[in-house]
Enzyme design. Sequence first.
Site, PDB file in Angstrom:
ATOM      1  N   HIS A  18       0.858  -1.198   0.000  1.00 29.59           N
ATOM      2  CA  HIS A  18       0.000   0.000   0.000  1.00 29.59           C
ATOM      3  C   HIS A  18       0.886   1.237   0.000  1.00 29.59           C
ATOM      4  CE1 HIS A  18      -3.774   2.076   1.917  1.00 29.59           C
ATOM      5  NE2 HIS A  18      -3.059   2.948   1.204  1.00 29.59           N
ATOM      6  N   GLU A 201     -11.175   3.346   6.273  1.00 29.84           N
ATOM      7  CA  GLU A 201     -10.062   4.186   6.757  1.00 29.84           C
ATOM      8  C   GLU A 201     -10.708   5.257   7.639  1.00 29.84           C
ATOM      9  OE1 GLU A 201      -8.094   6.493   3.695  1.00 29.84           O
ATOM     10  OE2 GLU A 201      -6.415   7.051   5.013  1.00 29.84           O
ATOM     11  N   ASP A 279       1.863   3.947   2.833  1.00 27.11           N
ATOM     12  CA  ASP A 279       0.821   4.817   2.268  1.00 27.11           C
ATOM     13  C   ASP A 279       1.423   5.989   1.472  1.00 27.11           C
ATOM     14  OD1 ASP A 279      -1.791   5.478   1.704  1.00 27.11           O
ATOM     15  OD2 ASP A 279      -2.309   6.156   3.709  1.00 27.11           O
ATOM     16  N   ASP A 280       1.732   7.093   2.149  1.00 27.72           N
ATOM     17  CA  ASP A 280       2.309   8.287   1.499  1.00 27.72           C
ATOM     18  C   ASP A 280       3.496   8.742   2.340  1.00 27.72           C
ATOM     19  OD1 ASP A 280       0.060   8.918  -0.562  1.00 27.72           O
ATOM     20  OD2 ASP A 280      -0.983   8.604   1.342  1.00 27.72           O
TER      21      ASP A 280
HETATM   22  N1  ADE Z   1      -4.572   8.777  -1.696  1.00 32.12           N
HETATM   23  C1  ADE Z   1      -3.329   8.824  -1.211  1.00 32.12           C
HETATM   24  N2  ADE Z   1      -3.305   8.426   0.064  1.00 32.12           N
HETATM   25  C2  ADE Z   1      -4.575   8.109   0.404  1.00 32.12           C
HETATM   26  C3  ADE Z   1      -5.203   7.622   1.574  1.00 32.12           C
HETATM   27  N3  ADE Z   1      -4.526   7.376   2.703  1.00 32.12           N
HETATM   28  N4  ADE Z   1      -6.534   7.433   1.546  1.00 32.12           N
HETATM   29  C4  ADE Z   1      -7.229   7.690   0.445  1.00 32.12           C
HETATM   30  N5  ADE Z   1      -6.697   8.135  -0.677  1.00 32.12           N
HETATM   31  C5  ADE Z   1      -5.369   8.348  -0.703  1.00 32.12           C
HETATM   32 ZN    ZN Z   2      -3.683   4.811   0.673  1.00 30.38          ZN
END
Ligand code: ADE
Ligand code: ZN
Length: 341
Positions: A18, A201, A279-280
Site C-alpha cells: 500500500h 479508513e 501509504d504516502d
Molecule cells: N490517496 C493517497 N493516500 C490516500 C489515503 N490514505 N486514503 C485515500 N486516498 C489516498
Molecule cells: Zn492509501
Amino acid sequence: MKQKQLEFIQGLPKVELHLHIEGSLEPDLLFELAKRNQVSIPFSSPQEVQAAYQFNNLQSFLDIYYQGANVLIHEQDFYDLTWAYLLRCRQDNVVHTEIFFDPQTHTARGIGFDTVINGIDKALKQGKEELGISSQIIMCFLRHLDQDSAFETLKQALPFKDKIIAVGLDSSEEGHPPQKFTEVFQTAIEHGFLTVAHAGEEGPAQNIDNAISLLGVSRVDHGVRCVDDPKLVAELIAKRTPLTVCPLSNIKLNVFETMAEHNIVELLRQGLCVTINSDDPAYFGGYMTANFIAVAKALPITNKELMALSFNAIEASFICDTEKQKLREKVEQYGNKDAKL
Ligand code: ADE
Ligand code: ZN
C-alpha cells in the site's frame, strides 16, 4: 523497545502493498521538479514545503497531495520519483512492492497516460535488475470523481494491461462509497484485472463489506474500522482477507489519536491477515522501517509477530506461488539467523 528489536526490524525482509507513488514525492524532489518544469509553487525552499505538511484528516492531506503532484510532467519525472522510492526500499530491506498510481490526477492536467505509466514502469524494471526488488503496479480510480471518468481511465489503461495487475479505489472515502463504482470494477474484472479498494479508513465498516461483495476486492486497503462490526471481523478472519494497514498515516490523519491506541497488533492476534505499509511516506513521516518501528515502540509486539506481518504481506501479494515461496524462505532464513544470535 529494545535496541535488539530495532535492529531486527531494520534487517527484516519486508513486502509493501500500500504505497501511493505520488505520496513518495519528498520535498527536495518536489522543489527540484518545480524548478526543472517551471511550475510555480507557493514555497521558497524544501523546508517550507515540509512545514506545510500539517493535516488533521484525510481531506486536508489530499488537498496538499494533489497540489504536490502538479510538478510531475514528463516521463523522466515519474521515473525519478519511482527510482527515489526504490532506493528507499533498498535501505529498508523491502524485497517486493506493489505500488498505486492515480492516473486521473495527471490526465486531468493534460499529461498522457503513457507518460505516467512508462516512467513508473521503467524505474520498476531497473529496480528488479539492479536492486533485486520485484514489483507490481495498481491503478487507482479517484472516488471523488464520477464513474464515467473511471470508465474512461480504464479504457486508457487497456493498451498497458500487461503492466497493471489490479485496479484500486482511493481519495475521499466520505460521501463516495464503494457502490458508486460497482460497474467499472465489474468491467475491470472482466478484463482480467484484480481489484482492491480503500475502505474503512475514515469511512464505516459497511464500506469494507461493500468493497468485498460489490467490487470483488482481493484485499482491503486500511480496513481498520472493521472492528466496529464483529461479524465482519469474523468473516475477514475466516477468509483471510488481507488488510493493508498504514500505521503512521493513521496517526497523521487522526484515524487513531496515538499509536498506543492503534488496533494493528490486536487484529494480528485475532488472526486477521494484517500487513504494515507506508501509504504516502513523504507526507506521513516515514517509510516501511519507520512504520514497523513506530508500531513496535508503542505496542507490545514480538519478533515472531513482526515476521508474521511479513509472511502476511507475502500471502496477500499479487505474485505467483513460486515467488511467494522464495520470499517466505528469505524471511525464515532471517528469523533462523536471529534465533541463533
Ligand atoms: N490517496 C493517497 N493516500 C490516500 C489515503 N490514505 N486514503 C485515500 N486516498 C489516498
Ligand atoms: Zn492509501
